[in-house]
Design an enzyme around this catalytic site. Structure first.
Site, PDB file in Angstrom:
ATOM      1  N   TYR A 189       0.854  -1.255  -0.011  1.00 18.68           N
ATOM      2  CA  TYR A 189      -0.081   0.265   0.010  1.00 18.68           C
ATOM      3  C   TYR A 189       1.000   1.385  -0.001  1.00 18.68           C
ATOM      4  CZ  TYR A 189      -3.222   3.615   1.747  1.00 18.68           C
ATOM      5  OH  TYR A 189      -3.921   4.688   2.248  1.00 18.68           O
ATOM      6  N   LYS A 214       1.220   4.344  -2.798  1.00 21.38           N
ATOM      7  CA  LYS A 214       1.055   6.077  -2.586  1.00 21.38           C
ATOM      8  C   LYS A 214       2.493   6.643  -2.930  1.00 21.38           C
ATOM      9  CE  LYS A 214      -3.203   5.576  -0.952  1.00 21.38           C
ATOM     10  NZ  LYS A 214      -4.298   6.313  -1.808  1.00 21.38           N
TER      11      LYS A 214
HETATM   12  P1  NAP Z   1     -12.795   3.100   2.416  1.00 21.56           P
HETATM   13  O1  NAP Z   1     -13.527   3.686   3.557  1.00 21.56           O
HETATM   14  O2  NAP Z   1     -12.184   1.845   2.446  1.00 21.56           O
HETATM   15  O3  NAP Z   1     -13.226   3.814   1.127  1.00 21.56           O
HETATM   16  C1  NAP Z   1     -12.615   3.546  -0.110  1.00 21.56           C
HETATM   17  C2  NAP Z   1     -13.387   3.697  -1.296  1.00 21.56           C
HETATM   18  O4  NAP Z   1     -12.645   3.624  -2.553  1.00 21.56           O
HETATM   19  C3  NAP Z   1     -14.871   3.067  -1.254  1.00 21.56           C
HETATM   20  O5  NAP Z   1     -15.923   3.773  -1.953  1.00 21.56           O
HETATM   21  C4  NAP Z   1     -14.567   1.903  -2.235  1.00 21.56           C
HETATM   22  O6  NAP Z   1     -15.578   1.432  -2.922  1.00 21.56           O
HETATM   23  C5  NAP Z   1     -13.748   2.787  -3.202  1.00 21.56           C
HETATM   24  N1  NAP Z   1     -12.962   1.898  -4.044  1.00 21.56           N
HETATM   25  C6  NAP Z   1     -12.108   0.818  -4.104  1.00 21.56           C
HETATM   26  N2  NAP Z   1     -11.656   0.359  -5.132  1.00 21.56           N
HETATM   27  C7  NAP Z   1     -12.431   0.786  -6.193  1.00 21.56           C
HETATM   28  C8  NAP Z   1     -12.377   0.807  -7.484  1.00 21.56           C
HETATM   29  N3  NAP Z   1     -11.484  -0.144  -8.105  1.00 21.56           N
HETATM   30  N4  NAP Z   1     -13.089   1.413  -8.368  1.00 21.56           N
HETATM   31  C9  NAP Z   1     -13.982   2.524  -7.841  1.00 21.56           C
HETATM   32  N5  NAP Z   1     -14.249   2.659  -6.410  1.00 21.56           N
HETATM   33  C10 NAP Z   1     -13.229   1.969  -5.671  1.00 21.56           C
HETATM   34  O7  NAP Z   1     -11.354   3.867   2.747  1.00 21.56           O
HETATM   35  P2  NAP Z   1     -11.127   5.455   2.938  1.00 21.56           P
HETATM   36  O8  NAP Z   1     -10.337   5.498   4.251  1.00 21.56           O
HETATM   37  O9  NAP Z   1     -12.333   6.452   2.745  1.00 21.56           O
HETATM   38  O10 NAP Z   1      -9.781   5.971   1.948  1.00 21.56           O
HETATM   39  C11 NAP Z   1     -10.194   6.765   1.031  1.00 21.56           C
HETATM   40  C12 NAP Z   1      -8.881   7.187   0.419  1.00 21.56           C
HETATM   41  O11 NAP Z   1      -7.992   7.912   1.298  1.00 21.56           O
HETATM   42  C13 NAP Z   1      -8.037   6.036  -0.081  1.00 21.56           C
HETATM   43  O12 NAP Z   1      -7.305   6.536  -1.453  1.00 21.56           O
HETATM   44  C14 NAP Z   1      -6.943   5.563   0.857  1.00 21.56           C
HETATM   45  O13 NAP Z   1      -5.724   5.168   0.398  1.00 21.56           O
HETATM   46  C15 NAP Z   1      -6.725   6.969   1.452  1.00 21.56           C
HETATM   47  N6  NAP Z   1      -5.993   7.250   2.874  1.00 21.56           N
HETATM   48  C16 NAP Z   1      -7.028   6.806   4.033  1.00 21.56           C
HETATM   49  C17 NAP Z   1      -6.593   6.994   5.429  1.00 21.56           C
HETATM   50  C18 NAP Z   1      -7.375   6.423   6.309  1.00 21.56           C
HETATM   51  O14 NAP Z   1      -6.707   6.377   7.559  1.00 21.56           O
HETATM   52  N7  NAP Z   1      -8.606   6.214   6.235  1.00 21.56           N
HETATM   53  C19 NAP Z   1      -5.263   7.467   5.260  1.00 21.56           C
HETATM   54  C20 NAP Z   1      -4.470   8.034   4.113  1.00 21.56           C
HETATM   55  C21 NAP Z   1      -4.988   7.877   3.013  1.00 21.56           C
HETATM   56  P3  NAP Z   1     -16.255  -0.025  -2.509  1.00 21.56           P
HETATM   57  O15 NAP Z   1     -17.415   0.446  -1.404  1.00 21.56           O
HETATM   58  O16 NAP Z   1     -17.019  -0.469  -3.826  1.00 21.56           O
HETATM   59  O17 NAP Z   1     -15.390  -0.872  -1.951  1.00 21.56           O
END
Ligand code: NAP
Length: 232
Positions: free
Chosen positions: A155, A159
């Protein structure tokens, strides 16, 4: 004046949904995209019942044909975008070792988190207005200067690559007056971040929303957390 428009990938839940909600409250025309029609419809209903003007388009960022189809829908309408937010991302279970994990896991993460964002950018770029903005949701795990702590190496590598895309795209698009930046939202309570994360989803969405709505267009090619530049 016409409302500004924003398209967000992976916006059916988590940070993507919250960014859509906050920008919708600021009167942006919001387009949420996602790969699951049922989940996306529910998210759209939630936005609409909060009085937000939104629409949805199905798009799997890991499927070139799905990306082309989604972009085609907006082309047909002559729709113009002001902001594109590449938010969709995955973090696979048992991502503990670059040596012993199956290579196809690494490929899947890179293909969703990096090529997905690049392909979406390429497909939607002709629809983005001059002085538009592209915002890539990255992670501090992608930093090349922070110490490596051993969590989710595939992961983190994905990034780092997304950050590299951000810098090069910012250079390439500077002549078009389109800014490209990467954001670390911090460790946020979402399905991905888990319940131990210290940040609320509202706080995690703050910097992407600020970049979209308030940051100057001259701010480009940067990695940001809490509205401040951080080291790559
Ligand atoms: P999350 O709740 O797991 O949401 C991820 C989203 O991405 C979901 O809507 C998921 O859809 C969608 N997704 C995954 N694969 C996809 C695909 N092939 N096509 C279209 N949609 C897809 O995670 P989050 O925390 O909100 O993360 C959002 C972003 O923030 C990500 O890029 C993550 O790496 C980044 N981030 C998060 C954190 C954290 O602490 N949460 C920290 C740093 C960065 P489905 O429902 O269909 O799976």
């Amino acid at each position: 004046m016409k409302n500004k428009s924003v398209l967000i990938t992976g916006a059916n839940r988590g940070l993507g949904f919250e960014i859509a909600r906050q920008l919708g409250e600021k009167d942006y025309h919001v387009i949420i995209t996602g790969r699951d029609e049922e989940k996306l419809s529910k998210a759209l209903s939630m936005l609409e019942s909060a009085g937000i003007k939104a629409e949805m388009i199905l798009m799997d960022v890991d499927q070139e044909s799905s990306i082309q189809k989604a972009a085609g829908i907006l082309f047909m309408k002559n729709f113009r975008l002001d902001i594109l937010i590449n938010n969709a991302g995955i973090n696979l279970k048992n991502d503990k070792s670059l040596i012993s994990s199956e290579l196809n896991k690494l490929e899947k993460i890179i293909s969703t988190n990096c090529y997905g964002a690049l392909q979406v950018t390429r497909a939607f770029l002709p629809l983005i207005n001059n002085y538009g903005k592209i915002i890539n949701i990255s992670s501090g795990g992608g930093s090349m200067t922070d110490p490596v702590e051993g969590w989710s190496p595939a992961y983190c590598v994905s990034k780092t690559l997304l950050n590299a895309f951000t810098r090069h795209l910012a250079y390439e698009l500077s002549g078009h007056n389109i800014s490209v930046n990467a954001v670390c939202p911090g460790w946020v309570k979402t399905d991905m971040g888990g319940s131990s994360a210290p940040r609320s989803v509202e706080k995690g969405a703050e910097t992407p929303v600020w970049l979209a709505s308030e940051a100057p267009i001259t701010l480009t090619g940067k990695f940001l957390r809490d509205k401040k530049e951080i080291a790559w």
